[in-house]
Design a protein around this motif. Structure first.
Motif, PDB file in Angstrom:
ATOM      1  N   GLU A 194      47.099  51.453  31.772  1.00  0.00           N
ATOM      2  CA  GLU A 194      45.896  50.445  31.840  1.00  0.00           C
ATOM      3  C   GLU A 194      46.292  49.041  31.558  1.00  0.00           C
ATOM      4  N   ARG A 195      47.298  49.176  30.259  1.00  0.00           N
ATOM      5  CA  ARG A 195      47.574  48.122  29.610  1.00  0.00           C
ATOM      6  C   ARG A 195      48.947  47.055  30.354  1.00  0.00           C
ATOM      7  N   HIS A 196      49.892  47.897  31.081  1.00  0.00           N
ATOM      8  CA  HIS A 196      50.916  46.993  31.699  1.00  0.00           C
ATOM      9  C   HIS A 196      50.167  45.803  32.665  1.00  0.00           C
ATOM     10  N   PRO A 197      49.448  46.177  33.489  1.00  0.00           N
ATOM     11  CA  PRO A 197      48.873  45.338  34.191  1.00  0.00           C
ATOM     12  C   PRO A 197      47.844  43.992  33.802  1.00  0.00           C
ATOM     13  N   VAL A 198      47.189  44.349  32.436  1.00  0.00           N
ATOM     14  CA  VAL A 198      46.558  43.477  31.927  1.00  0.00           C
ATOM     15  C   VAL A 198      47.589  42.531  31.282  1.00  0.00           C
ATOM     16  N   ALA A 199      48.398  42.858  30.700  1.00  0.00           N
ATOM     17  CA  ALA A 199      49.648  41.860  29.904  1.00  0.00           C
ATOM     18  C   ALA A 199      50.092  41.079  31.264  1.00  0.00           C
ATOM     19  N   ALA A 200      50.260  41.807  32.223  1.00  0.00           N
ATOM     20  CA  ALA A 200      51.037  41.179  33.545  1.00  0.00           C
ATOM     21  C   ALA A 200      50.410  40.110  33.899  1.00  0.00           C
ATOM     22  N   ASP A 201      49.048  40.321  33.798  1.00  0.00           N
ATOM     23  CA  ASP A 201      48.072  39.043  34.282  1.00  0.00           C
ATOM     24  C   ASP A 201      47.978  38.029  33.475  1.00  0.00           C
ATOM     25  N   VAL A 202      48.208  38.475  31.961  1.00  0.00           N
ATOM     26  CA  VAL A 202      48.009  37.102  30.918  1.00  0.00           C
ATOM     27  C   VAL A 202      49.548  36.469  31.324  1.00  0.00           C
ATOM     28  N   LEU A 203      50.551  37.169  31.642  1.00  0.00           N
ATOM     29  CA  LEU A 203      51.790  36.513  31.933  1.00  0.00           C
ATOM     30  C   LEU A 203      51.489  35.499  32.913  1.00  0.00           C
ATOM     31  N   HIS A 204      50.876  35.804  33.907  1.00  0.00           N
ATOM     32  CA  HIS A 204      50.750  35.080  34.955  1.00  0.00           C
ATOM     33  C   HIS A 204      49.919  33.740  34.867  1.00  0.00           C
ATOM     34  N   ASN A 205      48.793  34.224  34.074  1.00  0.00           N
ATOM     35  CA  ASN A 205      47.950  32.883  33.530  1.00  0.00           C
ATOM     36  C   ASN A 205      48.536  31.841  32.586  1.00  0.00           C
TER      37      ASN A 205
END
Ligand SMILES: Cc1cc2nc3c(=O)[nH]c(=O)nc-3n(C[C@H](O)[C@H](O)[C@H](O)COP(=O)(O)OP(=O)(O)OC[C@H]3O[C@@H](n4cnc5c(N)ncnc54)[C@H](O)[C@@H]3O)c2cc1C
Length: 492
Positions: free
Chosen positions: A340-351
């Motif tokens: 659950e949390r890995h994709p959330v942080a990956a998205d923050v890294l993108h933004n």
């Protein structure tokens, strides 16, 4: 092999580790926080909490403490510092940013963890780590504080626990000792940050700042009172060792280079530097050891998301790890922390990568910024980006189903009180407008609430302890297929 007495060792007493310690204590987990520094450092990094973190504090009965020390600001204008009003119809009862220095956030979270029974051992540095099928053995340093991110001399003292969570920041020793990869990009630019007195007249200062900031977004001076300012200015290059603080002279030189004046800077309170490296741990779990917060992901501070992301990791992990310790965790629950949390942080890294590009002084990115700024006049676009930055747009993948599934739920009025007031204990909750459903056999893990006064657009929802919707519907057999996935087998 020594006797295991500690359930969980949390390495690092920053916001992530302290939030996690509090969450674990809610469930009676014996937790010890090891913190390298013998005293809290004076540096103020994060300046605020975004909507989702504010909601979490409300869900744990902590919000009044935070509100007493913070100021509320509009949520607009955070994405790449593109100045826009807050979007309409933000789905929350807390539509504001809470301005509060990280030093205060850390203190409040530490107080709460200790009140709940966590033990915080300061001046205690982890230098070694090994694990076996029963637990984790930690080797402590010799008590000397290095403060430079390096590993202190081995002290020979050991501690043992059933699980360990590395919340030890971007240079995480835990992550390195595990050998978990941290791929991404190194810093390309560096920024100086510090608090100091400026003698320039406030009006002149504001005018010069506004002019420079038209082009250079990594530049600013925020008044803190009594002629003290929080000053941000680009550094000359990228330093080898960022833990070595800049000098006042370096600050003044950079201020003169960008603004043509050093504003009479003097009497620094503290000086620091930070980079824009963007990296993420390949996995958040290795056996009995997990990673959270900056230890698992680093990115530039654009949009003010890092601390928020870390305490949200802790909110996701706390109840799952507690369930594992208590022995009722269903298969896969602890692994769902990474999923659950890995994709959330990956998205923050993108933004944050995108925001950095949008803040570039090059003509191409400046045109893209102009275009995005125009697009943000559409409320839908503004709202989408704001939901990203505030983290209320996060949706975990629980499969197909109701549009609420996997999302956190906003607060709801009940006949007596509010939903969030019933979540202080960190338990699961069935919010049931039908009054016909049952959680019999799981009452020790799930509360059942039927006195909803506000019209919901779904008959009933099952909330996990972190407030995310695990199920939405009205059918008891359907509910019974979902409960075990999150709450294990029923008693009796
Ligand atoms: C300039 C700047 C501005 C920022 N602004 C914002 C903002 O506005 N909003 C936001 O959300 N985020 C912001 N951030 C990011 C935020 O500060 C971090 O994401 C946050 O501190 C991460 O918390 P953490 O607990 O994961 O790690 P940290 O805060 O780094 O805490 C890690 C702790 O572990 C301890 N430790 C390290 N190694 C060991 C060891 N071996 N043994 C024992 N203890 C150890 C350290 O001493 C430290 O106390 C900003 C960052 C910077 C640099």
């Amino acid at each position: 092999m020594g006797v295991v007495v500690i359930d969980v060792i949390v390495v690092g007493g920053g916001p992530t580790g302290l939030m996690l310690a509090g969450e674990l204590r809610l469930h009676g987990v014996h937790v010890v926080v090891l913190e390298r520094e013998s005293e809290p450092l004076p540096y103020v990094r994060a300046l605020g909490l975004h909507v989702r973190s504010i909601e979490m504090m409300d869900q744990r009965g902590l919000l009044d403490r935070f509100l007493a020390h913070g100021r509320q600001y509009p949520v607009g204008g955070f994405f790449a510092a593109i100045e826009k009003p807050a979007p309409e119809r933000l789905d929350t009862t807390h539509p504001y940013v809470l301005g509060i220095p990280q030093t205060t956030t850390d203190r409040l979270l530490a107080e709460r963890a200790v009140e709940l029974g966590a033990e915080i051992r300061r001046g205690c540095e982890l230098v070694g780590l090994r694990q076996d099928e029963h637990g984790v053995t930690v080797e402590l340093g010799n008590g000397g504080t290095r403060g430079d991110g390096g590993v202190a001399a081995r002290g020979g003292k050991e501690l043992r626990s059933r699980y360990l969570v590395g919340c030890d920041g971007g240079r995480s020793t835990v992550r390195k000792l595990l050998g978990v990869g941290f791929p991404g990009e190194p810093s390309r630019v560096e920024t100086l940050l510090g608090e100091m007195e400026l003698t320039a007249a406030p009006k002149t200062l504001a005018a010069v700042m506004a002019e420079v900031r038209r082009i250079h977004k990594r530049f600013g001076a925020m008044p803190l009172g009594d002629e003290v300012y929080r000053v941000v200015v680009p550094a000359e290059g990228v330093s080898e060792d960022r833990s070595v603080p800049p000098t006042l002279e370096e600050f003044k030189r950079q201020l003169r280079a960008f603004a043509g004046t050093d504003f009479g800077a003097h009497s620094p309170r503290w000086l620091s530097r930070f980079g824009d490296a963007t990296r993420q741990a390949e996995r958040y779990r290795a056996g009995r050891v997990l990673l959270a917060g900056d230890a698992a992901h680093i990115h530039p501070p654009t949009g003010g998301q890092g601390l928020n992301l870390g305490v949200q990791d802790a909110f996701n992990l706390g109840w799952k790890l507690a369930a594992e310790v208590a022995g009722w965790a269903p298969d896969g629950l602890l692994d769902s922390y990474h999923t659950e949390r890995h994709p959330v942080a990956a998205d923050v890294l993108h933004n944050t990568r995108a925001q950095i590009e949008l803040m570039s002084t090059e003509p191409g990115p400046r045109s893209v910024r102009r275009l995005l700024s125009e697009l943000m006049d559409f409320d839908e676009v503004n709202r989408y980006l704001t939901e990203k930055i505030t983290a209320i747009g996060v949706r975990y993948d629980f499969g197909d189903g109701h549009e609420l599934l996997g999302r956190r739920m906003r607060d709801v009025r009940l006949k007596r009180g509010r939903l969030y007031e019933l979540m202080h204990g960190g338990r699961g909750l069935l919010l049931d407008q039908t009054g016909r459903l049952s959680v019999a056999g799981w009452e020790d893990r799930i509360d059942h609430v039927t006195d909803v006064s506000e019209e919901l657009d779904v008959p009933a929802v099952l909330l996990r302890p972190d407030g995310h919707v695990a199920w939405a519907g009205e059918d008891q057999p359907d509910l019974l297929t979902v409960i075990p996935r999150w709450f294990g087998t029923r008693i009796g």
